[in-house]
Design a protein around this motif. Structure first.
Motif, PDB file in Angstrom:
ATOM      1  N   SER A   1       0.835  -1.209   0.000  1.00  0.00           N
ATOM      2  CA  SER A   1       0.000   0.000   0.000  1.00  0.00           C
ATOM      3  C   SER A   1       0.868   1.256   0.000  1.00  0.00           C
ATOM      4  O   SER A   1       0.592   2.227  -0.721  1.00  0.00           O
ATOM      5  CB  SER A   1      -0.926   0.016   1.224  1.00  0.00           C
ATOM      6  OG  SER A   1      -1.741  -1.132   1.270  1.00  0.00           O
ATOM      7  N   ALA A   2       1.921   1.237   0.813  1.00  0.00           N
ATOM      8  CA  ALA A   2       2.813   2.397   0.876  1.00  0.00           C
ATOM      9  C   ALA A   2       3.546   2.587  -0.449  1.00  0.00           C
ATOM     10  O   ALA A   2       3.725   3.720  -0.922  1.00  0.00           O
ATOM     11  CB  ALA A   2       3.807   2.222   2.014  1.00  0.00           C
ATOM     12  N   ALA A   3       3.970   1.488  -1.063  1.00  0.00           N
ATOM     13  CA  ALA A   3       4.689   1.590  -2.333  1.00  0.00           C
ATOM     14  C   ALA A   3       3.795   2.155  -3.429  1.00  0.00           C
ATOM     15  O   ALA A   3       4.233   2.976  -4.255  1.00  0.00           O
ATOM     16  CB  ALA A   3       5.223   0.216  -2.734  1.00  0.00           C
ATOM     17  N   LEU A   4       2.548   1.767  -3.442  1.00  0.00           N
ATOM     18  CA  LEU A   4       1.604   2.318  -4.420  1.00  0.00           C
ATOM     19  C   LEU A   4       1.376   3.807  -4.174  1.00  0.00           C
ATOM     20  O   LEU A   4       1.229   4.588  -5.121  1.00  0.00           O
ATOM     21  CB  LEU A   4       0.277   1.551  -4.362  1.00  0.00           C
ATOM     22  CG  LEU A   4       0.329   0.124  -4.920  1.00  0.00           C
ATOM     23  CD1 LEU A   4      -0.936  -0.648  -4.526  1.00  0.00           C
ATOM     24  CD2 LEU A   4       0.475   0.157  -6.446  1.00  0.00           C
ATOM     25  N   ALA A   5       1.377   4.210  -2.901  1.00  0.00           N
ATOM     26  CA  ALA A   5       1.225   5.628  -2.579  1.00  0.00           C
ATOM     27  C   ALA A   5       2.409   6.445  -3.086  1.00  0.00           C
ATOM     28  O   ALA A   5       2.249   7.589  -3.528  1.00  0.00           O
ATOM     29  CB  ALA A   5       1.053   5.810  -1.076  1.00  0.00           C
ATOM     30  N   VAL A   6       3.614   5.860  -3.039  1.00  0.00           N
ATOM     31  CA  VAL A   6       4.795   6.557  -3.568  1.00  0.00           C
ATOM     32  C   VAL A   6       4.589   6.886  -5.042  1.00  0.00           C
ATOM     33  O   VAL A   6       4.848   8.011  -5.496  1.00  0.00           O
ATOM     34  CB  VAL A   6       6.066   5.701  -3.382  1.00  0.00           C
ATOM     35  CG1 VAL A   6       7.236   6.303  -4.154  1.00  0.00           C
ATOM     36  CG2 VAL A   6       6.420   5.569  -1.912  1.00  0.00           C
TER      37      VAL A   6
END
Length: 462
Positions: free
Chosen positions: A234-239
């Protein structure tokens, strides 16, 4: 302690040139035998020059005797780039540490290579300026070392790495010739871009003796956001979302669950125990536009998997969070006695695939892999922790890291974003660079260093 095994004629010549700045006793040489990679090899001698003329004479003398030369700042690099694996002379620039000139109107500072990054920043502060590269080691790493490995840091996402913030270099080639590359202007179209070629060359082409640096006005104000996510995906997609919208953050740092725990338990950050991943997002600018920039970044941070999104309440809270982030690398030693720390880089849109792939490798090799780093540049620090005394673990660790490199290259990335190649990644260069390109690199090496005396065995594979 025994003296060095250098040719007697060379020893006499360089002792006459440098006096007590020519170190040949083994007890003195030992301090220059290792760097932050924890590799070690004893040099035959150590030179501590104070002028460019001494560097020219030193290189010419060593070339005449075919003796290797290894340039050194403070040895903070993690790739073994300053370990003298072929013996020879370590050239430490610790005494060439003058800030020659600060020209606020030109946004330029002229410095010798031994100036500490932190000392330069302190000298620039009264002028309202800063030099953007800010590696974790900034307080005690040298500008020359930063340039040698193209150091970056959290601010590189907005302001660029070392290569983007240098205007001109004066350097001594392996042939003992003093060359001037670039110009202390923000525009220049006069021949080949040699100063950018030297940045990141790890002392294999020339020894930098002076640098004219591009400076940037210090921002009026900064604000930080802390985004906590359910998991790393989820965090990587937010990046990817954050970097696809128009506002460029001044910092965008990623931490996986292991890194969050270390930042909390070892670094003292106020972070929840159940955080699956975290993004530290910062924007800087003037007081009028900054609120709009923060709103845009907050909107991009929202999405599936977001658990909480908070403003750092005040400057103290922001500083504490960044201090915990900078403490992560040494804190990894609390997990296991050994670590392999490499900084692969991929296109930002491929960060989710990189993070997922590294997690899969951690499961496959049954070893903890801690990821954090400069997500806005696609540059993640992949830290594989293990017990070097356990032969099976050590073998699995080496195998896992080789697969990390293969993964990064397969995603359109490469072996390093800011640490460089040194010894640690040298043998993986053929994965990242085509044979024809490697051949051109070797030809350039031969032009700058015809006898191969500058930092032999580093960067280019045998």
């Amino acid at each position: 302690m025994s003296a060095s095994p250098l040719p007697a004629a060379l020893d006499a010549e360089l002792h006459a040139l440098l006096g007590d700045a020519w170190l040949t006793d083994a007890s003195e040489r030992l301090a220059y035998a290792f760097d932050n990679s924890r590799r070690e090899a004893l040099p035959d001698a150590v030179a501590l020059p104070t002028t460019r003329e001494q560097v020219v004479a030193l290189v010419r003398a060593c070339r005449a005797h075919r003796v290797p030369l290894v340039a050194r700042g403070r040895g903070t690099n993690t790739t073994g780039a300053t370990v003298p694996i072929s013996g020879g002379v370590v050239v430490s620039f610790e005494r060439m540490n003058r800030i020659v000139d600060i020209r606020p109107g030109d946004r330029c500072a002229v410095v010798e290579p031994g100036v500490l990054n932190g000392d330069l920043q302190a000298a620039l502060q009264p002028h309202g300026l800063f030099w953007p590269p800010d590696p974790t080691s900034a307080v005690f790493s040298t500008v020359g070392g930063n340039l040698a490995c193209n150091a970056g840091g959290p601010r590189a996402v907005k302001y660029g790495a070392s290569r983007d913030n240098v205007l001109a270099l004066t350097a001594v080639t392996g042939a003992g010739e003093l060359i001037e590359c670039g110009t202390a202007t923000t525009k220049g179209a006069t021949g080949y871009d040699l100063h950018r070629l030297l940045v990141g060359s790890e002392g294999t082409l020339a020894l930098i003796v002076e640098a004219s640096l591009r400076l940037t006005p210090a921002p009026a104000t900064r604000r930080a956001l802390r985004a906590i996510y359910r998991d790393v995906s989820s965090a990587a997609l937010a990046v990817a979302r954050l970097m696809a919208q128009p506002v460029t953050p001044s910092m965008l740092e990623f931490m996986d669950a292991h890194a969050v725990r270390l930042a909390r338990d070892v670094g003292g950050a106020d972070l929840p125990a159940d955080a699956g991943a975290l993004l530290m997002i910062e924007a800087d600018g003037d007081a009028d536009t900054l609120p709009h920039d923060i709103e845009a970044l907050a909107r991009a941070a929202e999405g599936d998997g977001l658990v909480s999104l908070d403003d750092a309440a005040d400057e103290a809270a922001r500083a504490k969070l960044w201090t915990a982030r900078k403490a992560l690398s040494p804190a990894l030693r609390t997990l296991a006695p050994g670590k392999i720390n490499e900084d692969v880089v991929v296109p930002v849109s491929r960060i989710p695939a990189l993070v997922d792939g590294v997690q899969a490798l951690a499961r496959e090799f049954n070893l903890p892999i801690v990821c954090f780093g400069h997500a806005g540049n696609g540059n993640l620090h992949v830290n594989l922790v293990y017990d070097p005394a356990d032969g099976a673990q050590a073998q699995r660790a080496r195998g896992a890291m080789a697969r990390v490199f293969t993964l990064a290259v397969s995603l359109g990335g490469t072996l390093s974003g800011e640490h460089g190649i040194g010894l640690a990644k040298r043998d993986f260069m053929p994965q990242a660079v085509t044979p024809a390109t490697l051949a051109v690199m070797r030809q350039l090496k031969a032009v700058f260093d015809p006898d191969g005396i500058l930092n032999p065995g580093k960067l280019l594979p045998p």
